[in-house]
Motif scaffolding. Structure first.
Motif, PDB file in Angstrom:
ATOM      1  N   TRP A  85      51.303 -89.989 134.674  1.00  0.00           N
ATOM      2  CA  TRP A  85      52.189 -89.943 133.611  1.00  0.00           C
ATOM      3  C   TRP A  85      51.360 -88.976 132.264  1.00  0.00           C
ATOM      4  N   GLY A  86      50.370 -89.697 132.585  1.00  0.00           N
ATOM      5  CA  GLY A  86      49.440 -88.718 130.802  1.00  0.00           C
ATOM      6  C   GLY A  86      49.850 -87.177 132.106  1.00  0.00           C
ATOM      7  N   GLY A  87      49.546 -86.749 132.615  1.00  0.00           N
ATOM      8  CA  GLY A  87      49.915 -85.048 133.236  1.00  0.00           C
ATOM      9  C   GLY A  87      51.147 -84.997 133.196  1.00  0.00           C
ATOM     10  N   LEU A  88      52.256 -85.686 134.223  1.00  0.00           N
ATOM     11  CA  LEU A  88      53.251 -85.380 133.943  1.00  0.00           C
ATOM     12  C   LEU A  88      54.171 -85.498 132.315  1.00  0.00           C
ATOM     13  N   LEU A  89      54.160 -86.361 131.397  1.00  0.00           N
ATOM     14  CA  LEU A  89      54.292 -85.707 130.316  1.00  0.00           C
ATOM     15  C   LEU A  89      53.806 -84.851 129.336  1.00  0.00           C
ATOM     16  N   GLY A  90      52.209 -84.815 129.819  1.00  0.00           N
ATOM     17  CA  GLY A  90      51.877 -83.573 129.311  1.00  0.00           C
ATOM     18  C   GLY A  90      52.130 -82.441 129.433  1.00  0.00           C
ATOM     19  N   GLY A  91      52.358 -82.210 130.882  1.00  0.00           N
ATOM     20  CA  GLY A  91      52.819 -80.747 130.889  1.00  0.00           C
ATOM     21  C   GLY A  91      54.388 -81.019 130.569  1.00  0.00           C
ATOM     22  N   LEU A  92      55.710 -82.198 130.634  1.00  0.00           N
ATOM     23  CA  LEU A  92      56.537 -81.567 130.352  1.00  0.00           C
ATOM     24  C   LEU A  92      56.484 -80.960 128.363  1.00  0.00           C
ATOM     25  N   THR A  93      55.625 -81.794 127.516  1.00  0.00           N
ATOM     26  CA  THR A  93      55.782 -80.908 126.609  1.00  0.00           C
ATOM     27  C   THR A  93      54.969 -80.294 126.160  1.00  0.00           C
ATOM     28  N   MET A  94      53.906 -79.710 126.669  1.00  0.00           N
ATOM     29  CA  MET A  94      53.390 -78.175 127.141  1.00  0.00           C
ATOM     30  C   MET A  94      54.864 -77.392 127.306  1.00  0.00           C
ATOM     31  N   THR A  95      55.326 -77.355 128.381  1.00  0.00           N
ATOM     32  CA  THR A  95      57.041 -77.011 128.901  1.00  0.00           C
ATOM     33  C   THR A  95      57.729 -76.730 126.786  1.00  0.00           C
ATOM     34  N   SER A  96      57.775 -77.818 126.774  1.00  0.00           N
ATOM     35  CA  SER A  96      58.816 -77.712 125.188  1.00  0.00           C
ATOM     36  C   SER A  96      58.201 -76.717 123.824  1.00  0.00           C
ATOM     37  N   LEU A  97      56.874 -77.321 124.267  1.00  0.00           N
ATOM     38  CA  LEU A  97      56.530 -76.259 122.716  1.00  0.00           C
ATOM     39  C   LEU A  97      57.247 -74.403 123.318  1.00  0.00           C
ATOM     40  N   ILE A  98      56.314 -74.447 124.835  1.00  0.00           N
ATOM     41  CA  ILE A  98      56.952 -73.044 125.230  1.00  0.00           C
ATOM     42  C   ILE A  98      58.257 -72.250 124.583  1.00  0.00           C
ATOM     43  N   SER A 108      51.792 -65.120 121.717  1.00  0.00           N
ATOM     44  CA  SER A 108      49.420 -65.747 121.657  1.00  0.00           C
ATOM     45  C   SER A 108      49.726 -67.249 122.139  1.00  0.00           C
ATOM     46  N   ALA A 109      51.038 -67.746 121.220  1.00  0.00           N
ATOM     47  CA  ALA A 109      50.665 -69.779 121.487  1.00  0.00           C
ATOM     48  C   ALA A 109      51.311 -69.896 123.074  1.00  0.00           C
ATOM     49  N   VAL A 110      51.926 -69.097 123.153  1.00  0.00           N
ATOM     50  CA  VAL A 110      53.125 -69.056 125.068  1.00  0.00           C
ATOM     51  C   VAL A 110      51.805 -68.834 125.446  1.00  0.00           C
ATOM     52  N   SER A 111      50.568 -68.142 125.083  1.00  0.00           N
ATOM     53  CA  SER A 111      49.624 -67.957 126.623  1.00  0.00           C
ATOM     54  C   SER A 111      48.536 -68.856 126.468  1.00  0.00           C
ATOM     55  N   ILE A 112      48.875 -69.543 125.868  1.00  0.00           N
ATOM     56  CA  ILE A 112      47.241 -70.752 125.465  1.00  0.00           C
ATOM     57  C   ILE A 112      48.668 -72.140 125.643  1.00  0.00           C
ATOM     58  N   GLN A 113      50.157 -71.905 125.689  1.00  0.00           N
ATOM     59  CA  GLN A 113      49.869 -73.562 126.105  1.00  0.00           C
ATOM     60  C   GLN A 113      50.222 -73.392 127.744  1.00  0.00           C
ATOM     61  N   LEU A 114      50.798 -71.937 128.033  1.00  0.00           N
ATOM     62  CA  LEU A 114      50.597 -71.992 129.495  1.00  0.00           C
ATOM     63  C   LEU A 114      49.418 -72.082 129.899  1.00  0.00           C
ATOM     64  N   ILE A 115      47.826 -71.862 129.462  1.00  0.00           N
ATOM     65  CA  ILE A 115      46.490 -72.265 129.803  1.00  0.00           C
ATOM     66  C   ILE A 115      46.479 -74.378 130.184  1.00  0.00           C
ATOM     67  N   HIS A 116      47.112 -74.712 129.124  1.00  0.00           N
ATOM     68  CA  HIS A 116      47.555 -76.011 129.278  1.00  0.00           C
ATOM     69  C   HIS A 116      48.634 -76.427 130.689  1.00  0.00           C
ATOM     70  N   VAL A 117      49.786 -75.472 130.847  1.00  0.00           N
ATOM     71  CA  VAL A 117      49.954 -76.113 131.570  1.00  0.00           C
ATOM     72  C   VAL A 117      49.723 -75.978 132.903  1.00  0.00           C
ATOM     73  N   LEU A 118      48.521 -75.100 133.429  1.00  0.00           N
ATOM     74  CA  LEU A 118      47.457 -75.084 134.292  1.00  0.00           C
ATOM     75  C   LEU A 118      46.231 -75.768 134.432  1.00  0.00           C
ATOM     76  N   ALA A 119      46.615 -76.075 133.390  1.00  0.00           N
ATOM     77  CA  ALA A 119      45.036 -77.398 134.142  1.00  0.00           C
ATOM     78  C   ALA A 119      46.140 -78.885 133.404  1.00  0.00           C
ATOM     79  N   PHE A 120      47.188 -78.840 133.805  1.00  0.00           N
ATOM     80  CA  PHE A 120      48.238 -80.027 133.527  1.00  0.00           C
ATOM     81  C   PHE A 120      48.013 -79.916 135.150  1.00  0.00           C
ATOM     82  N   TYR A 121      48.431 -79.079 135.953  1.00  0.00           N
ATOM     83  CA  TYR A 121      48.468 -78.249 137.235  1.00  0.00           C
ATOM     84  C   TYR A 121      47.442 -79.362 137.660  1.00  0.00           C
ATOM     85  N   LEU A 122      46.450 -78.401 137.879  1.00  0.00           N
ATOM     86  CA  LEU A 122      44.898 -78.377 138.255  1.00  0.00           C
ATOM     87  C   LEU A 122      44.955 -80.553 138.267  1.00  0.00           C
TER      88      LEU A 122
END
Length: 136
Positions: A85-98, A108-122
């Protein structure tokens, strides 16, 4: 047999480190913003004034975001069955931030947020691959 056991332990430790890192990151984003919630919301409304998003929508998002971030962080830190649940909500939140960062052309913020998305994916992939008896 020994190599197999070591790999499983390494996978457990990798998941733990990723879970703790993301959990602390998100929890702290929320915790530091909650005491200055109105100031945070006012700043975001100003930042998005030149975009197509209405101020009322930006303010509502800004007032909710720190609590969402804190909740995601707690879910990740607790782990166990809350990890997905934390991973799913985290990925969705990062998507909204992107989405918001792209509207403002803050690449530059999008790039950092994409790194977070990748971390949630992993995190979600590793959580899927572990057995309940393996822990972390």
């Amino acid at each position: 047999m020994i190599q197999r056991r070591f790999n499983r332990t390494s996978g457990q430790l990798a998941l733990l480190i990723l879970r703790l890192g993301l959990g602390v990151d998100l929890a702290m984003h929320g915790l530091v913003r909650i005491p200055k919630l109105t100031k945070f919301a006012d700043k975001l409304v100003g930042d998005f004034a030149t975009t197509l998003l209405p101020a009322v929508l930006v303010r509502g998002y800004a007032l909710a975001l720190p609590f969402v971030e804190l909740a995601i962080g707690v879910l990740l830190l607790v782990g166990g069955r809350f990890l997905v649940w934390g991973g799913l909500l985290g990925g969705l939140t990062m998507t909204s931030l992107i989405f918001g960062s792209a509207l403002r052309e803050e690449w530059s913020a999008v790039s950092i947020q994409l790194i977070h998305v990748l971390a949630f994916y992993l995190l979600l992939r590793e959580a899927e691959n572990r057995k309940p008896s393996q822990g972390f």
